[in-house]
Enzyme design. Structure first.
Site, mmCIF file in Angstrom:
data_model
loop_
_atom_site.group_PDB
_atom_site.id
_atom_site.type_symbol
_atom_site.label_atom_id
_atom_site.label_comp_id
_atom_site.label_asym_id
_atom_site.label_seq_id
_atom_site.Cartn_x
_atom_site.Cartn_y
_atom_site.Cartn_z
ATOM 1 C CG ASP A 140 -1.856 25.210 33.430
ATOM 2 O OD1 ASP A 140 -1.767 24.183 32.739
ATOM 3 O OD2 ASP A 140 -2.693 25.240 34.439
ATOM 4 C CG HIS A 147 -11.130 28.065 31.798
ATOM 5 N ND1 HIS A 147 -11.967 27.248 32.915
ATOM 6 C CD2 HIS A 147 -10.292 28.526 32.324
ATOM 7 C CE1 HIS A 147 -11.190 27.550 34.218
ATOM 8 N NE2 HIS A 147 -10.279 28.300 33.595
ATOM 9 C CD GLU A 207 -8.388 25.012 36.221
ATOM 10 O OE1 GLU A 207 -7.032 24.764 35.805
ATOM 11 O OE2 GLU A 207 -8.906 26.339 36.516
ATOM 12 C CD GLU A 209 -5.120 22.658 32.737
ATOM 13 O OE1 GLU A 209 -3.738 22.586 32.164
ATOM 14 O OE2 GLU A 209 -5.403 23.495 33.635
ATOM 15 C CG ASP A 241 -4.087 22.971 37.037
ATOM 16 O OD1 ASP A 241 -3.232 23.230 37.922
ATOM 17 O OD2 ASP A 241 -4.651 24.223 36.629
ATOM 18 N NE ARG A 245 -11.635 26.597 40.590
ATOM 19 C CZ ARG A 245 -10.687 26.398 39.487
ATOM 20 N NH1 ARG A 245 -9.674 27.200 39.336
ATOM 21 N NH2 ARG A 245 -10.951 25.806 38.459
ATOM 22 C CD GLN A 248 -7.563 29.877 40.729
ATOM 23 O OE1 GLN A 248 -8.196 28.983 41.043
ATOM 24 N NE2 GLN A 248 -7.199 30.402 39.529
ATOM 25 C CE LYS A 261 -4.735 27.098 39.267
ATOM 26 N NZ LYS A 261 -5.947 26.588 38.166
ATOM 27 C CB THR A 265 -0.075 18.592 38.575
ATOM 28 O OG1 THR A 265 -0.282 20.023 39.108
ATOM 29 C CG2 THR A 265 -0.856 18.632 36.983
ATOM 30 C CD GLU A 382 -15.546 26.720 32.520
ATOM 31 O OE1 GLU A 382 -15.932 26.926 31.595
ATOM 32 O OE2 GLU A 382 -14.341 26.490 32.635
HETATM 33 MN MN MN Z 1 -5.281 25.225 34.802
#
Ligand code: MN
Length: 447
Positions: A140, A147, A207, A209, A241, A245, A248, A261, A265, A382
């Protein structure tokens, strides 16, 4: 870079009516590949056309291919597309050209193929779609400056961002296909009062992607020149993804994300080939005047001129209450791949530049596809300014992070004046509650 050819001709139409509707994701100009079956049948490769799947194994048995296209169709008749990916893009391209001939409404083969419709066409609604490839490696990247800046505590991307596409090795075993629920992970995190706890992740995020699959691989120790990168990119899919948080934030210094993560996925089932996207190529995003010059191994004129991609990407959020109310969900993100700082060719070339061998079916993720505007923020971190400003939904609900039962749906569509628009289908997942802990009685069978 693949050129536009007869398979992209906007005048071409299919004898399968549903493929000709203006809002169809799968017109004859698309022809994405996937793996499917009906209950009780073996998994095999197919091609989406309108609301049908063209069964490549059945078509091969019916004698619709010869030479190079027979070899490609046979490789695509297996339970994964890896053998087709390994043959290289010229084989996939020959298969695409033949399929376009077989499915076009004004083609010489129409009568012959239409007579075989019961054997070679499957209703998409009756089929179950599987992962398109056995994914040996998943990487990834982090290719949106928007971002990266919004997620950064310092307000600027890290020093390497403008020099190379930053990435990390993800987890391939937990990549799942659209439609399979994701379970909220149990994680370790540091609570606001400073205590370290273990329990259901409090800040579950998505996320948005773009994923892409490696076609022909490279031998260990043999890098891929940027001029050759497009020969190694088979096709594209949507990629969620999933990101825990709080975990993370706690675990990612200094080695980057690990368990935050790797629990899941999700990708969309249809692989839109690089060739299908040829009409929607565009110049790579211009670099700022004060940005460092690209090192030669990441620069080639063709990639700078055509390596970008004009692709609209959307994320929808559907809460359990919206589902009860019969709503389709709110669009929370509308972005475009054109905002990305690095091209897929640069990601692939960088990945192999140290000699690392990429293999057919390896999956690369672009990183969250966020743009400059508020509505193009492509994850909740975000959209809610890292959890401080709840998102207001159209039915009066709010979300800071995802709640159990929420569904996240991604869509993508490429449009351009003078071309027939193509889409990616859906990447749709519901978030299930975390498992009770301890989970000793829930030991899953080994796969
Ligand atoms: Mn990602």
């Amino acid at each position: 870079m693949t050129a536009v050819n007869a398979t992209h001709d906007p005048a071409r139409w299919s004898w399968i009516d549903s493929a000709n509707h203006a809002d169809s994701d799968f017109p004859i100009q698309n022809l994405p590949l996937g793996v499917f079956h009906r209950p009780g049948e073996p998994l095999r490769g197919g091609v989406a056309i309108g609301d049908r799947i063209f069964d490549l194994a059945a078509a091969a048995q019916a004698g619709l291919f010869s030479g190079k296209t027979a070899k490609a169709a046979s490789a695509a008749s297996r339970p994964t597309l890896n053998p087709l990916m390994a043959l290289g893009n010229p084989h996939a391209s020959a298969l695409r050209a033949r399929l376009s001939e077989l499915l076009r409404g004004d083609g010489p083969e129409r009568r012959r193929v239409e007579a075989l419709a019961d054997r070679v066409l499957v209703r998409m609604g009756e089929a179950r779609l599987a992962l398109p490839a056995a994914i040996g490696g998943f990487t990834d990247f982090l290719c949106s400056s928007y971002h990266t800046t919004r997620m950064s505590l310092t307000g600027t991307p890290p020093p390497a961002f403008h020099h190379l596409p930053i990435g990390y090795n993800g987890r391939a075993s937990s990549v799942r296909v659209s439609g399979e629920p994701v379970q909220r992970p149990n994680v370790q995190y540091r609570a606001p009062d400073g205590t370290v706890r273990f329990g259901p992740e409090p800040a579950q995020d998505f996320e948005l992607e773009l994923g892409f699959f490696v076609g022909r691989g490279n031998v260990l120790g043999t890098p891929i020149a940027i001029e050759d990168a497009s020969e190694h990119i088979f096709g594209f899919c949507l990629l969620n993804d999933w990101s825990a948080r709080e975990l993370q934030r706690w675990e990612a210094q200094p080695l980057g994300p690990f368990l935050s993560k790797s629990f899941s996925t999700t990708i969309s089932p249809w692989v839109v080939t690089a060739e299908a996207l040829a009409p929607f190529r565009m110049a790579a995003r211009p670099r700022e005047p004060d940005a460092p010059a690209l090192l030669p191994h990441l620069h080639c004129q063709a990639d700078q001129s055509y390596g970008g991609l004009d692709l609209l990407l959307e994320a929808y959020l559907l809460t359990p209450r919206m589902r009860e109310m019969g709503l389709v969900g709110d669009r929370v993100t509308c972005s475009n791949f054109r905002h990305m700082y690095w091209t897929p060719a640069q990601m692939l070339t960088h990945h192999a530049s140290n000699g690392c061998n990429l293999r057919p079916g390896d999956l690369l993720g672009s990183g969250t596809v966020s743009g400059p505007t508020d509505d193009s923020r492509a994850c909740l971190a975000e959209l809610t300014s890292r959890g401080t400003e709840p998102l207001r939904l159209s039915n009066g609900e709010t979300r800071t992070w995802l709640l159990d039962g929420d569904e996240v749906v991604f869509r993508a569509r490429a449009t351009r004046e003078g071309s027939v628009a193509i889409g990616f289908g859906e990447c749709r997942v519901r978030l299930d509650p975390a498992a009770a802990w301890p989970a000793r009685h829930r030991v899953a069978a080994a796969e």
